[in-house]
Design an enzyme around this catalytic site. Sequence first.
Site, mmCIF file in Angstrom:
data_model
loop_
_atom_site.group_PDB
_atom_site.id
_atom_site.type_symbol
_atom_site.label_atom_id
_atom_site.label_comp_id
_atom_site.label_asym_id
_atom_site.label_seq_id
_atom_site.Cartn_x
_atom_site.Cartn_y
_atom_site.Cartn_z
ATOM 1 N N CYS A 100 0.834 -1.213 0.000
ATOM 2 C CA CYS A 100 0.000 0.000 0.000
ATOM 3 C C CYS A 100 0.867 1.260 0.000
ATOM 4 O O CYS A 100 0.532 2.262 -0.642
ATOM 5 C CB CYS A 100 -0.900 0.026 1.231
ATOM 6 S SG CYS A 100 -1.991 -1.387 1.347
HETATM 7 C C1 BEZ Z 1 0.543 -4.627 1.862
HETATM 8 O O1 BEZ Z 1 -0.052 -3.622 1.519
HETATM 9 O O2 BEZ Z 1 1.743 -4.681 1.807
HETATM 10 C C2 BEZ Z 1 -0.191 -5.835 2.331
HETATM 11 C C3 BEZ Z 1 -1.382 -5.692 3.007
HETATM 12 C C4 BEZ Z 1 -2.041 -6.822 3.464
HETATM 13 C C5 BEZ Z 1 -1.489 -8.078 3.218
HETATM 14 C C6 BEZ Z 1 -0.302 -8.208 2.503
HETATM 15 C C7 BEZ Z 1 0.350 -7.066 2.066
#
Ligand code: BEZ
Length: 211
Positions: A45
């Site tokens: 994200c």
């Molecule tokens: C991420 O945004 O890195 C992420 C969020 C939830 C699970 C796996 C990765």
Amino acid sequence: MPLQLGDTVPNFTQDSTEGPINLYEYAGDSWVILFSHPKDFTPVCTTELGAVAKLMPEFQKRNVKVLGLSVDSNESHKGWLNDIEETQGAKLNFPLIADHDRKVANLYNMIHPNEDNVFTVRTVFVIDPNKKLRLTLTYPAPTGRNFDEILRVVDSLQMTDKHKVATPVNWKQGEDVIILPSVNNQEAAVMFPSGWKELKPYLRVTAQPKG
Ligand code: BEZ
């Protein structure tokens, strides 16, 4: 029932990093890309939000406003923005909804309980100036989205709204387009005076119309 293409999207008012946001007021006469991500302070994200901030001139060129969302609080968002700026070299330049009570997530069916019953999946909603839903995408948490692809779809939607054409596989701005099968050759001669190549009666390729 989940939202479907062509539906008028539901309005909402919710907190954000730029104060309370009412979707319809925020949108005005613009297109909107509303996208959710699972959680603050997560690596994928973080890269996505940095990339979207850097693409802002491209969104603006297309009259598109951007709205991010996660179910974390505004307090949490504000702390995270510093990390995004530090690691991605981009300051967030669009509001990030703090959907702490999951009002928007539930309204837009962004929580898929068999995937995760607390956090949102990665959804994208492209909304046109009439508040109609024109594209939905759902990505799993470990997979970052390709925002160049989302811009490509916006280009296709904006162009095909104006002209009786469709865009072929992997089309990009400026490339040839397809004349809609509902347009007969007589009408096509008026609409596409530079002509077309007929590969099949239903597959007529022409230069992208101007404007
Ligand atoms: C991420 O945004 O890195 C992420 C969020 C939830 C699970 C796996 C990765």
